[in-house]
Design a protein around this motif. Structure first.
Motif, mmCIF file in Angstrom:
data_model
loop_
_atom_site.group_PDB
_atom_site.id
_atom_site.type_symbol
_atom_site.label_atom_id
_atom_site.label_comp_id
_atom_site.label_asym_id
_atom_site.label_seq_id
_atom_site.Cartn_x
_atom_site.Cartn_y
_atom_site.Cartn_z
ATOM 1 N N ALA A 1 0.896 -1.374 -0.076
ATOM 2 C CA ALA A 1 -0.425 0.476 0.167
ATOM 3 C C ALA A 1 1.059 1.546 0.227
ATOM 4 O O ALA A 1 1.785 1.556 0.577
ATOM 5 C CB ALA A 1 -0.430 -0.164 0.979
ATOM 6 N N LEU A 2 1.063 1.918 -1.024
ATOM 7 C CA LEU A 2 1.777 2.696 -0.857
ATOM 8 C C LEU A 2 1.197 4.597 0.288
ATOM 9 O O LEU A 2 2.011 5.024 0.172
ATOM 10 C CB LEU A 2 1.630 3.748 -1.970
ATOM 11 N N ALA A 3 -0.081 4.302 0.522
ATOM 12 C CA ALA A 3 -0.260 5.625 0.969
ATOM 13 C C ALA A 3 -1.954 4.650 1.632
ATOM 14 O O ALA A 3 -2.380 3.825 1.255
ATOM 15 C CB ALA A 3 -1.089 6.907 0.017
ATOM 16 N N GLU A 4 -2.657 5.134 2.980
ATOM 17 C CA GLU A 4 -3.560 4.323 3.609
ATOM 18 C C GLU A 4 -3.575 6.014 4.521
ATOM 19 O O GLU A 4 -3.090 6.530 5.101
ATOM 20 C CB GLU A 4 -2.839 3.388 4.862
ATOM 21 N N ASN A 5 -5.395 5.575 4.782
ATOM 22 C CA ASN A 5 -6.026 6.699 5.139
ATOM 23 C C ASN A 5 -6.017 6.550 5.631
ATOM 24 O O ASN A 5 -5.717 7.686 7.211
ATOM 25 C CB ASN A 5 -7.424 6.779 4.824
ATOM 26 N N HIS A 6 -6.345 5.601 7.118
ATOM 27 C CA HIS A 6 -6.520 5.773 8.799
ATOM 28 C C HIS A 6 -7.658 6.667 8.930
ATOM 29 O O HIS A 6 -6.722 7.248 10.773
ATOM 30 C CB HIS A 6 -5.031 4.993 9.703
ATOM 31 N N ASN A 7 -8.295 6.878 7.993
ATOM 32 C CA ASN A 7 -9.456 7.699 8.369
ATOM 33 C C ASN A 7 -9.295 9.164 8.602
ATOM 34 O O ASN A 7 -9.781 9.482 9.682
ATOM 35 C CB ASN A 7 -10.450 6.821 10.061
ATOM 36 N N ARG A 8 -8.011 9.903 8.089
ATOM 37 C CA ARG A 8 -7.372 10.922 8.581
ATOM 38 C C ARG A 8 -8.134 11.619 7.443
ATOM 39 O O ARG A 8 -8.418 12.703 7.864
ATOM 40 C CB ARG A 8 -6.326 10.744 7.702
ATOM 41 N N ILE A 9 -8.586 11.647 5.700
ATOM 42 C CA ILE A 9 -8.828 12.527 5.311
ATOM 43 C C ILE A 9 -10.613 11.829 4.604
ATOM 44 O O ILE A 9 -9.718 11.139 4.001
ATOM 45 C CB ILE A 9 -8.029 12.518 3.822
ATOM 46 N N GLY A 10 -11.315 11.637 4.827
ATOM 47 C CA GLY A 10 -12.703 10.971 4.586
ATOM 48 C C GLY A 10 -12.455 10.092 4.810
ATOM 49 O O GLY A 10 -11.860 8.959 5.371
ATOM 50 N N PHE A 11 -13.601 9.417 3.506
ATOM 51 C CA PHE A 11 -13.271 7.708 4.181
ATOM 52 C C PHE A 11 -12.826 7.354 3.081
ATOM 53 O O PHE A 11 -11.524 6.646 2.580
ATOM 54 C CB PHE A 11 -15.496 7.541 4.233
ATOM 55 N N MET A 12 -13.769 6.673 1.447
ATOM 56 C CA MET A 12 -12.823 6.119 0.557
ATOM 57 C C MET A 12 -12.082 7.351 -0.500
ATOM 58 O O MET A 12 -11.863 8.140 -0.232
ATOM 59 C CB MET A 12 -14.020 4.907 -0.378
ATOM 60 N N TRP A 13 -11.536 6.473 -0.751
ATOM 61 C CA TRP A 13 -9.974 7.354 -1.351
ATOM 62 C C TRP A 13 -10.641 6.611 -3.222
ATOM 63 O O TRP A 13 -11.206 5.410 -3.564
ATOM 64 C CB TRP A 13 -8.857 6.820 -1.037
ATOM 65 N N GLU A 14 -10.021 7.505 -3.667
ATOM 66 C CA GLU A 14 -10.391 7.203 -5.578
ATOM 67 C C GLU A 14 -9.264 8.009 -6.751
ATOM 68 O O GLU A 14 -8.435 8.668 -5.749
ATOM 69 C CB GLU A 14 -11.414 7.498 -6.002
ATOM 70 N N LYS B 1 13.770 1.044 -3.734
ATOM 71 C CA LYS B 1 14.102 -0.501 -3.807
ATOM 72 C C LYS B 1 12.974 -1.522 -2.525
ATOM 73 O O LYS B 1 12.566 -2.100 -3.407
ATOM 74 C CB LYS B 1 15.147 -0.528 -2.863
ATOM 75 N N ASN B 2 12.838 -0.729 -1.909
ATOM 76 C CA ASN B 2 12.232 -1.324 -1.265
ATOM 77 C C ASN B 2 10.130 -0.921 -1.053
ATOM 78 O O ASN B 2 9.515 -1.498 -1.051
ATOM 79 C CB ASN B 2 11.587 -0.689 0.362
ATOM 80 N N GLU B 3 9.859 0.305 -2.603
ATOM 81 C CA GLU B 3 8.860 0.208 -2.958
ATOM 82 C C GLU B 3 7.789 0.923 -1.962
ATOM 83 O O GLU B 3 6.956 0.358 -1.509
ATOM 84 C CB GLU B 3 7.884 -0.807 -3.490
ATOM 85 N N LYS B 4 8.686 1.917 -1.459
ATOM 86 C CA LYS B 4 7.771 2.345 -0.071
ATOM 87 C C LYS B 4 7.616 3.978 -0.578
ATOM 88 O O LYS B 4 8.744 4.600 -0.636
ATOM 89 C CB LYS B 4 8.504 2.473 1.521
ATOM 90 N N PHE B 5 5.973 4.376 -0.304
ATOM 91 C CA PHE B 5 6.587 5.754 -0.166
ATOM 92 C C PHE B 5 6.818 6.759 1.091
ATOM 93 O O PHE B 5 6.347 5.852 2.143
ATOM 94 C CB PHE B 5 4.992 6.391 -0.971
ATOM 95 N N ILE B 6 7.505 7.260 1.370
ATOM 96 C CA ILE B 6 7.116 7.913 2.375
ATOM 97 C C ILE B 6 7.042 9.202 2.500
ATOM 98 O O ILE B 6 7.553 10.725 2.032
ATOM 99 C CB ILE B 6 8.774 8.284 2.815
ATOM 100 N N GLU B 7 5.143 9.595 3.268
ATOM 101 C CA GLU B 7 4.700 10.911 3.127
ATOM 102 C C GLU B 7 5.603 12.029 4.066
ATOM 103 O O GLU B 7 5.275 11.788 5.482
ATOM 104 C CB GLU B 7 3.473 10.059 3.650
ATOM 105 N N GLU B 8 5.264 13.062 3.730
ATOM 106 C CA GLU B 8 6.096 13.704 4.575
ATOM 107 C C GLU B 8 4.014 14.710 4.626
ATOM 108 O O GLU B 8 4.452 15.721 6.005
ATOM 109 C CB GLU B 8 6.585 14.601 3.652
ATOM 110 N N SER B 9 4.204 15.482 3.968
ATOM 111 C CA SER B 9 3.184 16.037 3.676
ATOM 112 C C SER B 9 0.972 16.010 3.246
ATOM 113 O O SER B 9 1.457 15.698 2.364
ATOM 114 C CB SER B 9 2.871 17.960 3.921
#
Ligand code: FRU
Length: 498
Positions: free
Chosen positions: A211-224, A267-275
C-alpha cells in the motif's frame, strides 16, 4: 464492435449537432453530449494528446459509464472522437469506470480501467464488484482483452480487509525495470481508502506489492483516482477522497482532492509521506490525472465539478460536466504549484494594462476589462504601505443581477470565492475560503474565465480555487472593490480559441 458502443456513437454524433458552440466552454473540454465526470486515459499517443472521460451520453446525469474520447495538439483545442468504450462485457456490464492509458512498446495504445458488474449475494444484497481490465487500441477503436479481468481482487490480490466492492481507478505506468506498475484505490475495512501498488511483467499477471498510502480515516473515507509521480526531486501522490471532514480551512468539499508530498524508496517500493494538502480550494475540482508531455512537463487535468453540487441541473440540459484547465505542476518548498499550461498564452488577444490604479473605498470598473473569455492578472497592494486595507475583491460574470466574487482579507490572510449570486437557485453552500501568503497585503492573482467557470491562481500557483458558474452569458462585467485604499496593477487579455 458491440451494439451498445454503436448506439452510443450514433447517439453522440446526432445529438452533438443540437448543442451550439457558444453554449459550451471555449477551451475546457466538456461532454460531447450528456454527462461527463472524471478525466480518464490522459496520455500522449501517436503525436497528440488523448483525453478520455467518464461519460453517460444518453442523459445529462450520471448513469452506466462509457468512455468518451477527445484529442488535442495543445490541450486547449479539442476534437471529439467516437466514444471509446461502452459497458458491454460481463466484467463491465454495469460500467466502465475510471482508468488510465499508456503507449505500449509495440505501438498500441493501452487502456486500463475498472469494470463494474453487479452481483447478488446470498443474503439478497446487490453489490457492485469492481475489477481491473485492459483494452488495446489504435487511438480510435479499442478492443477489450478477452481474458479480462486481469485483477479480480480475489486470491490474495487484496490485503485482508480490502473490499472487492470499492477497488478502482488504476493508474498504470512503466517502471524503470521495464515492468508495469498500477496504483489502484481500495477501501480497507474500518480505515477508509488505501492506494495499492501492483506490478506485472506482462500486463496480464499482476501481483500486489504494497500500500503506497493508507488513510486510517485521516482524510474522508474511501479514496479514488490515484496518481503517483516524481517531480522536482520529490514524489507526489494524488487522490480524491469521499466524505471529508473539514479541518480548519482544509478539506471543505465533501468530495475533494488531496496530494501528499514525500520521498520514494524505490528498492522497497515504499512511499515516505511528508505532508498532505488540498489540491484546489474552490468548489469544483475532483479526480485529476496527470501526464508527462513530450517536452517533459508534468500536466494535471481534473473534473471541474463536485459530486456534492453536480446534480442540480435539469434532465433537458444537453451537456453537463467539464474539465479544468490543464495545469503545469512543480514542487517548491514542499508545495505543489499549479499554473495554466503555457499554450494558453497563444490564445491571448487585445492586451490591456493598468498600472497603479487606486481603488479607494469603492467599486470601480476599468475600461476594456470585461468578458467571459478572459485571462486576468491582478497585483494587489495597499496604496499606503504603512496602512493596510480590510478587503479587496474582484467581481466577475457581473451585471445588475449577477456576480461571482473573489475577495482577499489581508488581516485574516484569506481568499474567498463566493458564487451565491451566480444565478444558482439552490440553497447550497456557494463559498470557500483558503489561507493565502502575502507580504503586508501584497498578493498576486490570475483569473482564467471560460464562459461557465473561473479558476483563480494565487501567487503564481501556490493555491488554486476553481468554480463553475452557470451565469447568464450577458453578465460579462468585471469590477474591483476595496474596503480601504488599494493599488492594483492589471493585465487583461481576451482569450480566443480561433
Ligand atoms: C470518481 C469516481 C471513480 C469512479 C468513477 C465512476 O469521481 O467515483 O472512483 O471510477 O467516478 O464514474
Amino acid at each position: 464492435m458491440s451494439q451498445a458502443l454503436r448506439d452510443a456513437r450514433r447517439y453522440e454524433e446526432i445529438h452533438e449537432t443540437m448543442i451550439q458552440k457558444e453554449s459550451r466552454p471555449a477551451f475546457h473540454l466538456s461532454a460531447r453530449v450528456g454527462w461527463l465526470n472524471d478525466p480518464n486515459g490522459f496520455s500522449w499517443y501517436q503525436g497528440r494528446y488523448h483525453l478520455f472521460y467518464q461519460y453517460h451520453p444518453f442523459d445529462s446525469h450520471w448513469g452506466p459509464m462509457h468512455w468518451g474520447h477527445a484529442v488535442s495538439d495543445d490541450l486547449l483545442h479539442w476534437t471529439y472522437l467516437p466514444a471509446a468504450m461502452a459497458p458491454d462485457k460481463p466484467f463491465d456490464r454495469d460500467g466502465c469506470f475510471s482508468g488510465s492509458a499508456m503507449t505500449l512498446p509495440d505501438g498500441r495504445h493501452l487502456l486500463m480501467y475498472t469494470g463494474v458488474a453487479r452481483e447478488v449475494t446470498e443474503s439478497g444484497e446487490v453489490r457492485e464488484v469492481q475489477t481491473q481490465n485492459l483494452a488495446f487500441g489504435d487511438g480510435t477503436d479499442y478492443v477489450k482483452y478477452e481474458l479480462n479481468p486481469v485483477i479480480t481482487g480475489l486470491n490474495g490480490e487484496l490485503p485482508e480487509g480490502g473490499s472487492r466492492y470499492a477497488f478502482r481507478d488504476p493508474k498504470i505506468w512503466m517502471a524503470p525495470d521495464g515492468g508495469y506498475r498500477a496504483l489502484i484505490a481500495n477501501d480497507m475495512r474500518g480505515q477508509g481508502g488505501q492506494m495499492l501498488l501492483y506490478k506485472s511483467a506482462d500486463l496480464y499477471h499482476w501481483e500486489r506489492v504494497t500500500a503506497l498510502a493508507e488513510n486510517h480515516n485521516r482524510i474522508g473515507f474511501m479514496w479514488e483516482c490515484p496518481d503517483f509521480f516524481e517531480l522536482d526531486g520529490k514524489y507526489v501522490l494524488l487522490g480524491s477522497s469521499q466524505d471529508m471532514l473539514p479541518k480548519g480551512l482544509e478539506y471543505h468539499n465533501g468530495n475533494g482532492t488531496f496530494y501528499f508530498i514525500g520521498d520514494y524508496d524505490s528498492k522497497n517500493e515504499k512511499f515516505i509521506e511528508e505532508s498532505d494538502h488540498s489540491i484546489d480550494y474552490g468548489i469544483d475540482f475532483y479526480a485529476p490525472q496527470t501526464l508527462l508531455t513530450p517536452d517533459g512537463r508534468r500536466v494535471m487535468i481534473g473534473w471541474m465539478q463536485n459530486w456534492d453540487t453536480c446534480n442540480l441541473h435539469t434532465k433537458s440540459t444537453p451537456w453537463f460536466g467539464m474539465m479544468s484547465i490543464p495545469r503545469e505542476l512543480h514542487v517548491r518548498n514542499g508545495i505543489l504549484y499549479q499554473t495554466p499550461i503555457r499554450e494558453l498564452e497563444r490564445m491571448r488577444r487585445d492586451e490591456i494594462i493598468y498600472e497603479n490604479e487606486t481603488v479607494d473605498n469603492c467599486e470601480i470598473a476599468l475600461p476594456g476589462v470585461a468578458g467571459r473569455l478572459v485571462d486576468l492578472e491582478v497585483e494587489v497592494a495597499p496604496a499606503d504601505p504603512e496602512k493596510s486595507f480590510d478587503r479587496f475583491a474582484i467581481r466577475f460574470a457581473k451585471n445588475e443581477l449577477f456576480h461571482t466574487t473573489v475577495s482577499f482579507r489581508p488581516h485574516e490572510s484569506t481568499l474567498k470565492i463566493d458564487r451565491k449570486f451566480s444565478g444558482s437557485r439552490r440553497a447550497i453552500t456557494h463559498q470557500r475560503r483558503c489561507r493565502v501568503q502575502h507580504d503586508n497585503g501584497k498578493l498576486k492573482l490570475r483569473l482564467i474565465l471560460d464562459r461557465f467557470s473561473g479558476e483563480i491562481f494565487v501567487n503564481d500557483g501556490e493555491k488554486v480555487m476553481s468554480v463553475t458558474v452557470f451565469t447568464d452569458l450577458n453578465a460579462e462585467g468585471i469590477a474591483f472593490f476595496a474596503d480601504g485604499k488599494v493599488k492594483i496593477n492589471v493585465k487583461k487579455y481576451n482569450l480566443s480559441p480561433d
